[in-house]
Design a protein around this motif. Structure first.
Motif, short mmCIF file in Angstrom:
data_model
loop_
_atom_site.label_atom_id
_atom_site.label_comp_id
_atom_site.label_asym_id
_atom_site.label_seq_id
_atom_site.Cartn_x
_atom_site.Cartn_y
_atom_site.Cartn_z
N PHE A 81 0.82 -1.22 0.00
CA PHE A 81 0.00 0.00 0.00
C PHE A 81 0.85 1.27 0.00
CE2 PHE A 81 -3.88 2.37 1.63
CZ PHE A 81 -4.62 2.12 0.48
N ALA A 82 2.17 1.12 -0.01
CA ALA A 82 3.06 2.27 -0.19
C ALA A 82 3.36 2.38 -1.68
CB ALA A 82 4.35 2.08 0.60
N GLY A 83 2.93 3.48 -2.29
CA GLY A 83 3.17 3.68 -3.71
C GLY A 83 2.12 3.09 -4.62
N PHE A 84 1.12 2.40 -4.06
CA PHE A 84 0.02 1.84 -4.83
C PHE A 84 -1.30 2.14 -4.11
CE2 PHE A 84 3.63 -0.77 -5.98
CZ PHE A 84 3.51 -0.92 -7.36
N THR A 85 -2.39 2.03 -4.83
CA THR A 85 -3.70 2.12 -4.21
C THR A 85 -4.65 1.19 -4.96
OG1 THR A 85 -5.36 3.67 -3.35
CG2 THR A 85 -4.61 4.04 -5.61
N HIS A 86 -5.85 1.01 -4.46
CA HIS A 86 -6.82 0.14 -5.11
C HIS A 86 -8.22 0.50 -4.63
CE1 HIS A 86 -6.90 -2.22 -1.37
NE2 HIS A 86 -5.58 -2.22 -1.41
N ALA A 87 -9.22 0.10 -5.39
CA ALA A 87 -10.60 0.50 -5.13
C ALA A 87 -11.13 0.05 -3.78
CB ALA A 87 -11.51 0.00 -6.26
N PRO A 88 -10.92 -1.20 -3.33
CA PRO A 88 -11.50 -1.58 -2.04
C PRO A 88 -11.06 -0.69 -0.88
CG PRO A 88 -10.83 -3.54 -3.24
CD PRO A 88 -10.29 -2.36 -4.00
N ALA A 89 -9.78 -0.35 -0.82
CA ALA A 89 -9.30 0.49 0.29
C ALA A 89 -9.82 1.92 0.16
CB ALA A 89 -7.78 0.49 0.33
N VAL A 90 -9.78 2.46 -1.03
CA VAL A 90 -10.25 3.84 -1.24
C VAL A 90 -11.73 3.96 -0.91
CG1 VAL A 90 -10.69 5.58 -3.02
CG2 VAL A 90 -8.48 4.42 -2.93
N ASN A 91 -12.52 3.00 -1.39
CA ASN A 91 -13.96 3.05 -1.15
C ASN A 91 -14.30 2.83 0.32
OD1 ASN A 91 -14.59 3.60 -3.83
ND2 ASN A 91 -14.63 1.43 -4.38
N LEU A 92 -13.52 1.98 1.00
CA LEU A 92 -13.76 1.77 2.43
C LEU A 92 -13.40 3.03 3.22
CD1 LEU A 92 -14.54 0.05 4.84
CD2 LEU A 92 -12.23 -0.93 4.82
N HIS B 162 2.55 -1.26 7.69
CA HIS B 162 2.46 -2.71 7.89
C HIS B 162 2.43 -3.40 6.53
CE1 HIS B 162 1.33 -2.32 12.21
NE2 HIS B 162 0.88 -1.15 11.79
N SER B 163 2.92 -4.61 6.49
CA SER B 163 2.96 -5.35 5.22
C SER B 163 1.58 -5.49 4.61
CB SER B 163 3.57 -6.74 5.44
OG SER B 163 4.89 -6.63 5.90
N PHE B 164 0.57 -5.71 5.45
CA PHE B 164 -0.78 -5.97 4.94
C PHE B 164 -1.71 -4.76 5.09
CE2 PHE B 164 0.91 -10.21 5.41
CZ PHE B 164 0.44 -10.83 4.27
N THR B 165 -1.11 -3.56 5.17
CA THR B 165 -1.92 -2.35 5.22
C THR B 165 -2.86 -2.29 4.01
OG1 THR B 165 -0.31 -1.05 6.46
CG2 THR B 165 -1.83 0.16 5.07
N GLY B 166 -4.15 -2.06 4.27
CA GLY B 166 -5.12 -1.89 3.20
C GLY B 166 -5.34 -3.14 2.37
N ASN B 167 -5.21 -4.32 2.97
CA ASN B 167 -5.39 -5.56 2.22
C ASN B 167 -6.71 -5.56 1.46
OD1 ASN B 167 -6.74 -8.59 2.67
ND2 ASN B 167 -4.73 -8.57 1.70
#
Length: 449
Positions: free
Chosen positions: A91-102, A323-328
Motif C-alpha cells: 500500500f506504499a506507492g500503490f492504491t486500489h478500489a476496495p481500500a479507497v472506497n472503504l 504494515h505489510s498488509f496495510t489496506g489488504n
C-alpha cells in the motif's frame, strides 16, 4: 508441501488436538493447566459447530468481532469476488478500489472531519498508530510531549504503546519497565440503579482537571474506550461524563483518542459509541467488527487538520509507520460488504431489539443475591459476581467450562459474566442463552460446578 496442504478436511479431531498440543501457542493461555479446546469445524449465524457436530452459541461474538453472523452469504460472496481479482498489493506507492472506497465509507459514517484513514491489522496496531500520530504531531509543531493520559481499567491492546495506556488492566505487569510515560485517572464505572455515579464522576473529573493543570505542556493525548471498557469487564460510563471529559481535554489543548475497537459498529446501540455523547475525538481507532469478524483489519481515522500537520516537502514530517498488509484488498472488500448490511438488514433496529430482551432479564439478575452491578448497553449485557477480579479466577474458569459443556461460548472476565452476541441472534437463541447462563450461576452458588 502438498502433503501438508491436503491434510485439512481429512483429519480427525484427535489428530488436530495432537498437532495443536505439539505446535500451537494460544493467546491468553496458560498451557500448563489449560484443558483441551474444542475443535470448531464450521460456523453459521450465531452458532459454532465442533468436529462432532455439537452446536455452541457464540454469545461473545468470537471476542466481539462477529457482527452479522458467521458465514454470511453476502460477505462470503464479496470475499470470493475480490479473491478472483486482487488478493494483495503493498500500500506504499500503490492504491486500489476496495481500500479507497472503504476509507470514503468510514469518513461518511464518522462525524465532522474524521476523514483521513490509516489502515492496519488489528486493534492493537490501530492504537499504536494513534499514539504515534499524536506524539509526532507535536514534534512536527516543534514541541516534545511524552506523556499520555489513560483511564483505570482501560485495555487498548498488546503492542508496546497500547500496553502502556492499558497498564492498569492487570495484563502487563511483566512489561512495565518497557512502557512509555502514562498517567492514569479514575474511571467512573456505573450500572443499573447506581446512586453514587455523580460522586465518582466528580472525583474522576477532578483528578483529570488537576493532571491537565499540572502537566498540560507535557501531555500528547488522552485515550479512552468511549461508553464501555471491554476487557475490564464491560464497565460502562455515562455520556455526560464523556462529554465533559472531552471538553476539559480540548480546553487544555490535549488531543483526544477514542478507542472504538470494541465499541464500534453497533455494539453500544449506536454505530459508534461517540454518538451517545455527541462528541468527536481527534483520532478514532476501529477494528473487530469492521470486517464483520471475517478478517484482520483495523483503521486509525484522524481529523483533516491533524493530517495536515504531517504535510511538507521532507520525509521528516511524514509518519514513518506501516504494515505489510496495510489496506489488504480482501479485508477491505469484506468490510465494505459488512457496512452495507447495516442498512440492508436494518442492523441497528436488531440491536435495539436485543437490548430490549437484555433489559427483561436484568430484573431477574438484579433480584439475585449473588449478582452485583447489572448493566446493559446496546448488544452488551453484563453483571458481576463475587470479588475475585483476576482475569482467570477459579470461579470464572469453572463457569466458562460449564457453559461450554452446555452449548454456550461465554467467557467470564474475572468476576464478570457478559453476553455480546452476533446481531443475527434470534429470540429463541437468546432465551436459551439466558436460561443456561442463569443455571450456571445457580450451580456456582450451590457449589455444584
Amino acid at each position: 508441501m502438498n502433503e501438508h496442504s491436503n491434510l485439512q478436511g481429512s483429519q480427525s479431531a484427535e489428530e488436530i488436538i495432537a498437532l495443536d498440543k505439539r505446535h500451537v501457542w494460544h493467546p491468553y493461555t496458560q498451557h500448563g493447566v489449560e484443558v483441551e479446546p474444542p475443535v470448531i469445524a464450521r460456523a453459521k449465524g450465531a452458532s459454532l459447530f465442533d468436529a462432532d457436530g455439537r452446536e455452541i452459541l457464540d454469545m461473545i461474538s468470537s471476542w466481539w468481532t462477529c457482527t452479522h453472523g458467521h458465514a454470511h452469504p453476502k460477505i462470503n460472496a464479496a470475499l470470493a469476488r475480490q479473491a478472483d481479482t486482487l488478493e494483495h498489493i503493498m500500500f506504499a506507492g500503490f492504491t486500489h478500489a476496495p481500500a479507497v472506497n472503504l476509507a470514503k465509507a468510514l469518513s461518511d459514517l464518522l462525524p465532522d472531519d474524521l476523514n483521513r484513514v490509516f489502515f492496519t491489522d488489528d486493534g492493537s496496531t490501530a492504537v499504536e498508530t494513534a499514539i504515534k500520530v499524536a506524539y509526532k504531531s507535536w514534534v512536527n509543531r516543534g514541541q516534545t510531549r511524552r506523556t499520555l493520559v489513560a483511564f483505570d481499567g482501560g485495555y487498548h491492546g498488546d503492542t508496546l504503546g497500547a500496553m502502556s495506556v492499558g497498564r492498569s488492566s492487570q495484563m502487563f505487569g511483566a512489561f512495565k519497565d518497557l512502557m512509555c510515560d502514562v498517567r492514569v485517572v479514575p474511571y467512573p464505572a456505573t450500572f443499573e440503579g447506581d446512586d453514587a455515579v455523580e460522586e465518582r464522576e466528580a472525583g474522576a473529573l477532578s483528578a483529570l482537571e488537576a493532571l491537565l493543570a499540572d502537566h498540560k505542556q507535557d501531555i500528547a493525548a488522552l485515550i479512552i474506550e468511549p461508553m464501555m471498557q471491554g476487557a475490564a469487564g464491560l464497565r460502562m460510563c455515562r455520556p455526560s461524563f464523556l462529554k465533559r471529559m472531552v471538553a476539559m481535554a480540548r480546553a487544555a489543548n490535549v488531543l483526544v483518542i477514542f478507542d472504538e475497537v470494541a465499541t464500534g459498529f453497533g455494539r453500544t446501540g449506536k454505530l459508534f459509541a461517540m454518538e451517545h455523547a455527541d462528541v468527536t475525538p481527534d483520532i478514532v481507532c476501529l477494528s473487530k467488527g469492521l470486517t464483520g469478524g471475517y478478517m484482520a483489519l483495523a483503521a486509525t481515522v484522524v481529523r483533516d487538520r491533524l493530517f495536515d500537520i504531517f504535510l511538507g516537502h521532507d520525509f521528516d514530517r511524514a509518519l514513518p509507520h506501516g504494515h505489510s498488509f496495510t489496506g489488504n484488498p480482501l479485508a477491505c472488500a469484506v468490510a465494505l460488504a459488512s457496512l452495507g448490511l447495516f442498512e440492508e438488514e436494518q442492523t441497528m433496529a436488531r440491536i435495539t431489539q436485543i437490548n430490549a430482551r437484555h433489559r427483561t432479564v436484568l430484573d431477574v439478575l438484579a433480584a439475585r443475591p449473588d449478582v452485583m452491578r447489572p448493566r446493559t448497553l446496546g448488544s452488551a449485557l453484563a453483571f458481576d459476581f463475587g470479588n475475585d477480579t483476576q482475569y482467570q479466577s477459579d470461579a470464572s474458569l469453572k463457569l466458562r467450562a460449564w457453559y461450554l459443556a452446555n452449548g454456550l461460548n461465554i467467557r467470564p472476565i474475572g468476576s464478570t459474566v457478559y453476553l455480546m452476541p452476533p446481531y443475527c441472534i434470534t429470540d429463541d437463541e437468546l432465551a436459551r442463552a439466558y436460561a443456561t447462563m442463569i443455571e450456571g450461576m445457580d450451580r456456582l452458588a450451590s457449589g455444584s460446578l
